[in-house]
Design a protein around this motif. Structure first.
Motif, PDB file in Angstrom:
ATOM      1  N   MET A  47       0.843  -1.198   0.000  1.00 24.00           N
ATOM      2  CA  MET A  47       0.000   0.000   0.000  1.00 24.00           C
ATOM      3  C   MET A  47       0.876   1.245   0.000  1.00 24.00           C
ATOM      4  SD  MET A  47      -3.180   1.275   0.333  1.00 24.00           S
ATOM      5  CE  MET A  47      -3.803  -0.377   0.230  1.00 24.00           C
ATOM      6  N   VAL A  48       0.689   2.105  -0.994  1.00 22.34           N
ATOM      7  CA  VAL A  48       1.451   3.357  -1.024  1.00 22.34           C
ATOM      8  C   VAL A  48       0.496   4.542  -1.137  1.00 22.34           C
ATOM      9  CG1 VAL A  48       3.481   2.309  -2.091  1.00 22.34           C
ATOM     10  CG2 VAL A  48       1.707   3.332  -3.539  1.00 22.34           C
ATOM     11  N   ASN A  49       1.046   5.700  -0.849  1.00 25.35           N
ATOM     12  CA  ASN A  49       0.296   6.941  -1.069  1.00 25.35           C
ATOM     13  C   ASN A  49       0.508   7.319  -2.521  1.00 25.35           C
ATOM     14  OD1 ASN A  49      -0.237   7.426   1.852  1.00 25.35           O
ATOM     15  ND2 ASN A  49       2.000   7.615   1.887  1.00 25.35           N
ATOM     16  N   TRP A  50      -0.507   7.081  -3.337  1.00 23.45           N
ATOM     17  CA  TRP A  50      -0.353   7.385  -4.748  1.00 23.45           C
ATOM     18  C   TRP A  50      -0.835   8.795  -5.016  1.00 23.45           C
ATOM     19  CZ3 TRP A  50       2.371   4.955  -8.321  1.00 23.45           C
ATOM     20  CH2 TRP A  50       2.243   5.388  -9.649  1.00 23.45           C
ATOM     21  N   ASP A  51       0.057   9.571  -5.623  1.00 22.36           N
ATOM     22  CA  ASP A  51      -0.305  10.944  -5.966  1.00 22.36           C
ATOM     23  C   ASP A  51      -0.715  10.966  -7.427  1.00 22.36           C
ATOM     24  OD1 ASP A  51      -0.279  13.572  -6.865  1.00 22.36           O
ATOM     25  OD2 ASP A  51       1.412  14.158  -5.618  1.00 22.36           O
ATOM     26  N   PRO A  52      -2.003  11.068  -7.717  1.00 20.16           N
ATOM     27  CA  PRO A  52      -2.461  10.983  -9.103  1.00 20.16           C
ATOM     28  C   PRO A  52      -1.987  12.179  -9.933  1.00 20.16           C
ATOM     29  CG  PRO A  52      -4.301  10.837  -7.536  1.00 20.16           C
ATOM     30  CD  PRO A  52      -3.109  11.300  -6.783  1.00 20.16           C
ATOM     31  N   GLY A  53      -1.769  13.307  -9.278  1.00 20.30           N
ATOM     32  CA  GLY A  53      -1.299  14.485 -10.012  1.00 20.30           C
ATOM     33  C   GLY A  53       0.111  14.264 -10.507  1.00 20.30           C
ATOM     34  N   LEU A  54       0.904  13.608  -9.676  1.00 28.35           N
ATOM     35  CA  LEU A  54       2.298  13.394  -9.977  1.00 28.35           C
ATOM     36  C   LEU A  54       2.501  12.108 -10.774  1.00 28.35           C
ATOM     37  CD1 LEU A  54       4.392  15.300  -8.799  1.00 28.35           C
ATOM     38  CD2 LEU A  54       4.759  13.654  -6.964  1.00 28.35           C
ATOM     39  N   GLY A  55       1.563  11.181 -10.584  1.00 27.17           N
ATOM     40  CA  GLY A  55       1.739   9.873 -11.190  1.00 27.17           C
ATOM     41  C   GLY A  55       2.846   9.112 -10.511  1.00 27.17           C
ATOM     42  N   SER A  56       2.972   9.323  -9.198  1.00 27.90           N
ATOM     43  CA  SER A  56       4.049   8.664  -8.470  1.00 27.90           C
ATOM     44  C   SER A  56       3.596   8.367  -7.054  1.00 27.90           C
ATOM     45  CB  SER A  56       5.275   9.570  -8.428  1.00 27.90           C
ATOM     46  OG  SER A  56       6.274   8.998  -7.604  1.00 27.90           O
ATOM     47  N   ALA A  57       4.282   7.390  -6.466  1.00 30.80           N
ATOM     48  CA  ALA A  57       4.118   7.177  -5.042  1.00 30.80           C
ATOM     49  C   ALA A  57       4.827   8.302  -4.305  1.00 30.80           C
ATOM     50  CB  ALA A  57       4.715   5.837  -4.654  1.00 30.80           C
ATOM     51  N   VAL A  58       4.332   8.659  -3.144  1.00 30.11           N
ATOM     52  CA  VAL A  58       5.039   9.593  -2.280  1.00 30.11           C
ATOM     53  C   VAL A  58       5.102   8.976  -0.888  1.00 30.11           C
ATOM     54  CG1 VAL A  58       4.427  11.645  -3.594  1.00 30.11           C
ATOM     55  CG2 VAL A  58       2.947  10.910  -1.734  1.00 30.11           C
ATOM     56  N   SER A  59       6.028   9.472  -0.076  1.00 35.28           N
ATOM     57  CA  SER A  59       6.195   8.872   1.249  1.00 35.28           C
ATOM     58  C   SER A  59       5.148   9.407   2.219  1.00 35.28           C
ATOM     59  CB  SER A  59       7.589   9.160   1.790  1.00 35.28           C
ATOM     60  OG  SER A  59       7.661  10.489   2.257  1.00 35.28           O
ATOM     61  N   ASP A  60       5.012   8.730   3.354  1.00 37.91           N
ATOM     62  CA  ASP A  60       4.066   9.180   4.377  1.00 37.91           C
ATOM     63  C   ASP A  60       4.311  10.633   4.764  1.00 37.91           C
ATOM     64  OD1 ASP A  60       3.035   6.651   4.448  1.00 37.91           O
ATOM     65  OD2 ASP A  60       4.215   6.014   6.184  1.00 37.91           O
ATOM     66  N   LEU A  61       5.562  11.028   4.735  1.00 38.41           N
ATOM     67  CA  LEU A  61       5.909  12.372   5.188  1.00 38.41           C
ATOM     68  C   LEU A  61       5.547  13.443   4.173  1.00 38.41           C
ATOM     69  CD1 LEU A  61       9.378  11.534   6.727  1.00 38.41           C
ATOM     70  CD2 LEU A  61       7.303  12.118   7.969  1.00 38.41           C
ATOM     71  N   GLU A  62       5.191  13.010   2.970  1.00 36.27           N
ATOM     72  CA  GLU A  62       4.820  13.991   1.944  1.00 36.27           C
ATOM     73  C   GLU A  62       3.314  14.121   1.817  1.00 36.27           C
ATOM     74  OE1 GLU A  62       8.394  13.660  -1.258  1.00 36.27           O
ATOM     75  OE2 GLU A  62       7.382  11.809  -0.743  1.00 36.27           O
ATOM     76  N   VAL A  63       2.632  13.604   2.832  1.00 40.30           N
ATOM     77  CA  VAL A  63       1.174  13.623   2.819  1.00 40.30           C
ATOM     78  C   VAL A  63       0.688  14.504   3.953  1.00 40.30           C
ATOM     79  CG1 VAL A  63      -0.860  12.188   3.226  1.00 40.30           C
ATOM     80  CG2 VAL A  63       1.002  11.328   1.818  1.00 40.30           C
ATOM     81  N   GLU A  64      -0.321  15.306   3.711  1.00 35.00           N
ATOM     82  CA  GLU A  64      -0.908  16.092   4.795  1.00 35.00           C
ATOM     83  C   GLU A  64      -2.415  15.873   4.816  1.00 35.00           C
ATOM     84  OE1 GLU A  64      -0.026  20.128   3.906  1.00 35.00           O
ATOM     85  OE2 GLU A  64      -1.481  20.272   2.293  1.00 35.00           O
ATOM     86  N   ASP A  65      -2.972  15.877   6.008  1.00 34.96           N
ATOM     87  CA  ASP A  65      -4.414  15.692   6.149  1.00 34.96           C
ATOM     88  C   ASP A  65      -5.135  17.005   5.990  1.00 34.96           C
ATOM     89  OD1 ASP A  65      -4.273  13.025   6.512  1.00 34.96           O
ATOM     90  OD2 ASP A  65      -4.355  13.077   8.702  1.00 34.96           O
ATOM     91  N   ARG A  66      -6.250  16.953   5.273  1.00 37.17           N
ATOM     92  CA  ARG A  66      -7.112  18.137   5.198  1.00 37.17           C
ATOM     93  C   ARG A  66      -8.531  17.714   5.512  1.00 37.17           C
ATOM     94  NH1 ARG A  66      -5.633  20.697  -0.600  1.00 37.17           N
ATOM     95  NH2 ARG A  66      -3.361  20.627  -0.411  1.00 37.17           N
ATOM     96  N   GLU A  67      -9.268  18.618   6.096  1.00 37.10           N
ATOM     97  CA  GLU A  67     -10.646  18.309   6.448  1.00 37.10           C
ATOM     98  C   GLU A  67     -11.535  18.450   5.215  1.00 37.10           C
ATOM     99  OE1 GLU A  67     -13.125  20.589   9.450  1.00 37.10           O
ATOM    100  OE2 GLU A  67     -12.204  18.996  10.648  1.00 37.10           O
ATOM    101  N   VAL A  68     -12.331  17.419   4.976  1.00 30.62           N
ATOM    102  CA  VAL A  68     -13.169  17.394   3.778  1.00 30.62           C
ATOM    103  C   VAL A  68     -14.563  16.919   4.171  1.00 30.62           C
ATOM    104  CG1 VAL A  68     -13.567  16.028   1.682  1.00 30.62           C
ATOM    105  CG2 VAL A  68     -11.316  17.025   2.102  1.00 30.62           C
ATOM    106  N   THR A  69     -15.558  17.481   3.528  1.00 29.98           N
ATOM    107  CA  THR A  69     -16.916  16.991   3.761  1.00 29.98           C
ATOM    108  C   THR A  69     -17.303  16.062   2.620  1.00 29.98           C
ATOM    109  OG1 THR A  69     -17.522  18.986   4.940  1.00 29.98           O
ATOM    110  CG2 THR A  69     -19.316  17.635   4.107  1.00 29.98           C
ATOM    111  N   ASP A  70     -17.540  14.818   2.988  1.00 29.84           N
ATOM    112  CA  ASP A  70     -17.923  13.806   2.013  1.00 29.84           C
ATOM    113  C   ASP A  70     -19.323  13.324   2.350  1.00 29.84           C
ATOM    114  OD1 ASP A  70     -15.850  13.468   0.157  1.00 29.84           O
ATOM    115  OD2 ASP A  70     -14.634  12.386   1.627  1.00 29.84           O
ATOM    116  N   SER A  71     -19.794  12.441   1.508  1.00 34.83           N
ATOM    117  CA  SER A  71     -21.078  11.824   1.761  1.00 34.83           C
ATOM    118  C   SER A  71     -20.814  10.405   2.260  1.00 34.83           C
ATOM    119  CB  SER A  71     -21.872  11.804   0.447  1.00 34.83           C
ATOM    120  OG  SER A  71     -23.054  11.109   0.631  1.00 34.83           O
TER     121      SER A  71
END
Length: 851
Positions: free
Chosen positions: A174-198
């Motif tokens: 399991m990796v953090n896939w960045d679809p914009g970059l088309g690459s995996a990124v590390s846990d440290l390159e990920v930040e949480d943002r608050e989102v309202t979903d259904s």
RNA sequence: GGGCAGUUAGCUCAGCGGGAGAGCGCCCGCCUCACACGCGGGAGGUCACUGGUUCAAUCCCAGUACUGCCCACCA
């Protein structure tokens, strides 16, 4: 002939001095000098970067340390260079190409990399020139780039070595896939943002038709990849269903119902759909239970063939809409509600992270972390402020595997070759045909982790590596403690058998004046180069240091102005000293006059304090100390004493030279310029000047006598000011000593503009000072008795209150018994003095005839 | 959900067990022959709140309230 201007002109002087320092050769550390080295490796800026406020502070702190230790006789080496910054740089060039309508895939890897190199040669590394504007004395002659041939070789060797040791492995994980970059990124390159979903509730019918289980999800499209339904083992509602199966709606797959601790029975219905290929938790559950992993979202960011007909090829968002519509038709929807939660986003591209399974290279960090944890625990590596050591340890003690491969082109290509099922890991391509190199590159931080030793020629046994590794201090931001600092410690110990530095100084973050983050996108950034244009580099350096403490601070331009004023002050003080015959390069004179003795002692203390502050990395206090010393001690008191005959040009010249040397690491330009004005100055300038070493031994009497002198002058000035007497209008004064001390009356007379007289006037007023009392009177002026009495009474009341406080303390037997003796004695002395003062004030009352 | 900081003069911040500090701003006075980017003088703080420890607390301990940052797998 014209007098020198009364302002220092930074714009004119700075380039001149920087050029001289570069020519001097002193910035290049010599491994053969025999002097004890002092090494700092700069936090390597991105080759795409430009100097922002964070760099300005961080670099200034390092330059102070480097200059200080260079002047103190150490062989200083400040390692210079830039980082290829894989993602950032590739993005810059891709954007340029996009503007020309070119996609990197069209032109291919080789042509693309040519373009990136061309960009790098032309526009990259501008930040190095900006560091020169700040006055940084990096070793520019050894500038390194993380993609240099030698550096790249070191990176390859480290990878191969770690592979051979069994730390590096390839896994579908399991990796953090960045679809914009088309690459995996590390846990440290990920930040949480608050989102309202259904939050959608979906019914999964039991296979035997006896009912259904309802699960809730914010990502209904991933149900296509479900391979189980999980419930809590403690949940009695579902206990009877464990081991039975449900039918996955829309797909028809039969899914087991399993029990797993991860499930929270209180959330939603207490049942969880398990999608091992697209959720980190589900992935863990699946590995625990041996479930299938079905990837329904691909690395292209679209639904895969496994998602099934009608869904394959859609984006996840499109798919979500269709799944919900289809479920509605199939009567599988059981509810839908708004739901706010935290969602991972890519720090790099800003896009929502798509967790997915991907074949990547990982590095197991547990073994590497052990000695790096020990190094901080037993304080061989010390953090300043200390609390960051715990932050480091917390992370290291829970360290996770590091995904080191990136699906980019710009970077260190992974030294792995494939042929069919065969894998060959080496820097060199294997013999034989048909081998293909892994197209991926390494995480940028993989190469920056080697910075302290790859820059010194490792793996070759160079003189530089021998002398300049390990280094001494790392000054950096806390945001990269994990990304960079921790990894340097681990790699340094692993490959050089020693810690890369003994001190890690975490610089504060300078916020925008309104308290927000300084950032270009928010429009809150302030450009340090513009500040340098406006105020000069010395002012910017000084101001930033003064602002910086152990906590984050708001940017305050007044502090920069203070720095500029200090530069001007130094400049003008130098003019005066030169004018009076002061010189540089003389042996320490023996002070005789009170002013000289006092400034000698004052300088001695200042130097000792400054050394202490540098050792403690307290740059803010250092800047403050320099300001107070130069403005108050040197200019306001000593130079004024010099003018009235209490000082000599010899001491003035010597002390000024020492002060310039002391201030040089903080304000290199103006101090060089001032020093150059002094007759007898070393032609090389201050860069090679030994740091201030106050030669005098402690002189407590000089300190005391100076203090009394200052108190006397201050009291007389205050009396005049408070009584509306213009500074230069006459006042006669008689000194009635309580403590034996020869007040230098001529100096006092000149500084306070008073006239001494043997016998006080009948209506003289009394000013209490520590030494005794000053009896002052103003000739030819009729005194307003009522007003005078009012003043005396007010003073009397204040002194009585002070006495009462002291007596209350002394009346407390616990205080007498338990407080340290010197404090008790001090309290007694105060009480005695207050009593005397009250008596004097009482005498004055009767003299004035108050009632 | 955990952790770490912060709350001191109008503003930005120091101080961190024994009578509250700096810079700027403000008020008063000075173009004193280095400097008006200067000099002298001054006003202005129940040191967030509540308890506790101590002879003594802005400073130590506990808790409360806000503010900021970091870490964390609740669909």
């Amino acid at each position: 002939m014209s007098a020198p201007p009364n302002r220092f002109d930074p714009a004119e002087a700075e380039p001149r001095w920087m050029a001289r320092w570069l020519e001097s050769g002193a910035l290049r550390g010599d491994p053969a000098s025999g002097r004890e080295p002092y090494v700092i490796a700069i936090p390597l800026p991105n080759v795409t970067g430009s100097l922002h406020m964070g760099h300005a502070l961080n670099n200034t702190m390092q330059d102070v340390l480097i200059r200080w230790h260079r002047m103190a006789g150490r062989e200083a080496e400040w390692v210079c260079g830039t980082d290829h910054a894989g993602i950032a740089t590739q993005a810059v060039v891709e954007k340029m190409l996009a503007a020309q309508g070119i996609n990197r895939r069209e032109i291919g890897r080789e042509a693309f990399l040519e373009r990136v190199w061309a960009w790098k040669e032309q526009s990259g590394g501008e930040i190095i020139n900006q560091q020169k504007r700040l006055g940084c004395t990096l070793d520019y002659s050894r500038e390194r780039f993380t993609l240099d041939e030698g550096y790249a070789d070191a990176v390859g060797r480290v990878f191969v070595s770690l592979y051979q040791k069994g730390y590096i492995y390839r896994d579908r994980y399991m990796v953090n896939w960045d679809p914009g970059l088309g690459s995996a990124v590390s846990d440290l390159e990920v930040e949480d943002r608050e989102v309202t979903d259904s939050l959608v509730s979906i019914a999964y019918p039991l296979s035997d038709g006896s009912g259904e289980i309802v699960v809730a999800t914010v990502r209904p499209e991933t149900m296509l990849g479900d391979t189980a339904v999980a419930v809590s083992p403690a949940d009695e509602r579902y206990a009877h269903l464990i081991g039975r199966t449900v039918i996955l709606p829309l797909v028809g797959r039969e899914l087991p119902i399993i029990a797993d601790e991860h499930v929270d029975p209180a959330f939603g219905t207490g049942a969880l759909k398990v999608t091992p290929a697209h959720d980190p938790n589900d992935f863990e559950i699946a590995r625990r239970h041996g479930l299938d992993e079905i990837s329904v979202v691909g690395e292209d960011g679209r639904m895969t063939a496994l998602a099934g007909d009608g869904y394959a090829g859609l984006t996840p968002l499109e798919c979500r809409v269709k799944v919900i519509a289809d479920l509605r038709v199939a009567d599988g929807l059981r509810g839908e509600e708004e739901y706010t939660h935290n969602v991972p986003f890519s720090h790099r591209s800003g896009e929502r992270i798509e967790p997915l399974l991907s074949l990547q290279w990982f590095c197991d960090m547990t073994k590497l972390a052990e000695p790096a944890i020990a190094a901080v625990k037993d304080r061989r590596v010390r953090f300043t402020p200390e609390r960051f050591g715990r932050v480091y340890l917390d992370w290291m003690e829970n360290i996770r595997p590091w995904c080191v491969s990136r699906q980019l082109w710009w970077g260190h290509q992974i030294p792995v070759w494939y042929r069919g099922q065969e894998i060959h890991v080496d820097i060199e391509a294997p013999q034989g045909d048909g081998w293909e190199r892994d197209p991926d590159v390494l995480d940028t931080w993989f190469s920056s982790a080697l910075w302290p030793f790859a820059t010194q020629g490792w793996p070759d046994d160079t003189p530089e590596l021998e002398r300049f590794y390990p280094g001494h201090v790392l000054v950096t931001g806390r945001d990269i403690i994990f990304l960079w600092v921790a990894r340097m410690v681990m790699m340094g110990i692993e490959f050089c058998d020693d810690i890369p530095f003994s001190d890690v100084v975490i610089n504060p973050i300078i916020q925008a004046p309104d308290g927000r983050r300084m950032s270009k996108s928010l429009g809150t950034g302030i450009d340090p180069l513009e500040l340098i244009d406006a105020h000069g580099a010395d002012a910017v350096r000084f101001g930033l240091l003064l602002m910086a403490s152990t906590q984050d601070v708001r940017f305050n331009e007044q502090r920069i102005q203070q720095g500029r004023q200090l530069a001007t002050k130094l400049w003008n003080a130098t003019r005066l000293v030169v004018d009076r015959g002061g010189r540089a390069g003389e042996a320490a004179p023996e002070p005789d006059l009170l002013g000289d003795r006092w400034i000698a002692e004052y300088l001695r203390q200042t130097v000792a304090e400054a050394r202490h502050l540098v050792a403690e990395y307290d740059f803010s206090a250092l800047a403050d100390l320099l300001y107070r010393t130069i403005f108050d001690g040197f200019c306001d008191w000593y130079l004024e004493l010099l003018k009235v005959g209490e000082g000599t040009p010899e001491v003035a010249g010597f002390v000024l030279e020492q002060l310039l040397a002391l201030a040089n690491p903080v304000m290199p330009f103006v101090t060089e310029e001032c020093y150059a004005q002094l007759p007898g100055a070393n032609a090389d300038g201050l860069l090679r000047h030994p740091l201030a070493v106050a030669p005098w031994s402690q002189d407590e009497r000089a300190r005391q006598h100076g203090k009394h002198l200052i108190e006397t002058v201050t009291a007389l000035r205050a009396y005049k000011s408070e009584n509306g007497i213009k500074p230069r209008d006459p006042l006669t004064v008689t000194f009635d000593a309580r403590v034996p001390f020869d007040l230098p009356q001529t100096a006092v007379a000149a500084l306070a503009h008073v006239t001494w007289t043997e016998t006080p006037a009948d209506d003289a007023r009394s000013i209490g000072i520590e030494l005794g009392r000053l009896l002052v009177s103003r000739p030819d002026v009729i005194i307003d008795i009522a007003a005078e009495c009012g003043r005396v009474d007010a003073q009397l009341a204040a002194t009585r209150a002070e006495l009462a406080r002291a007596e209350r303390q002394l009346a407390n037997p616990n205080f007498i018994e338990r407080a340290p003796d010197h404090l008790v004695q001090a309290e007694r002395d105060k009480a005695t003095r207050f009593v005397a003062e009250i008596a004097e004030l009482g005498a004055e009352r009767s003299r004035l005839g108050c009632h």
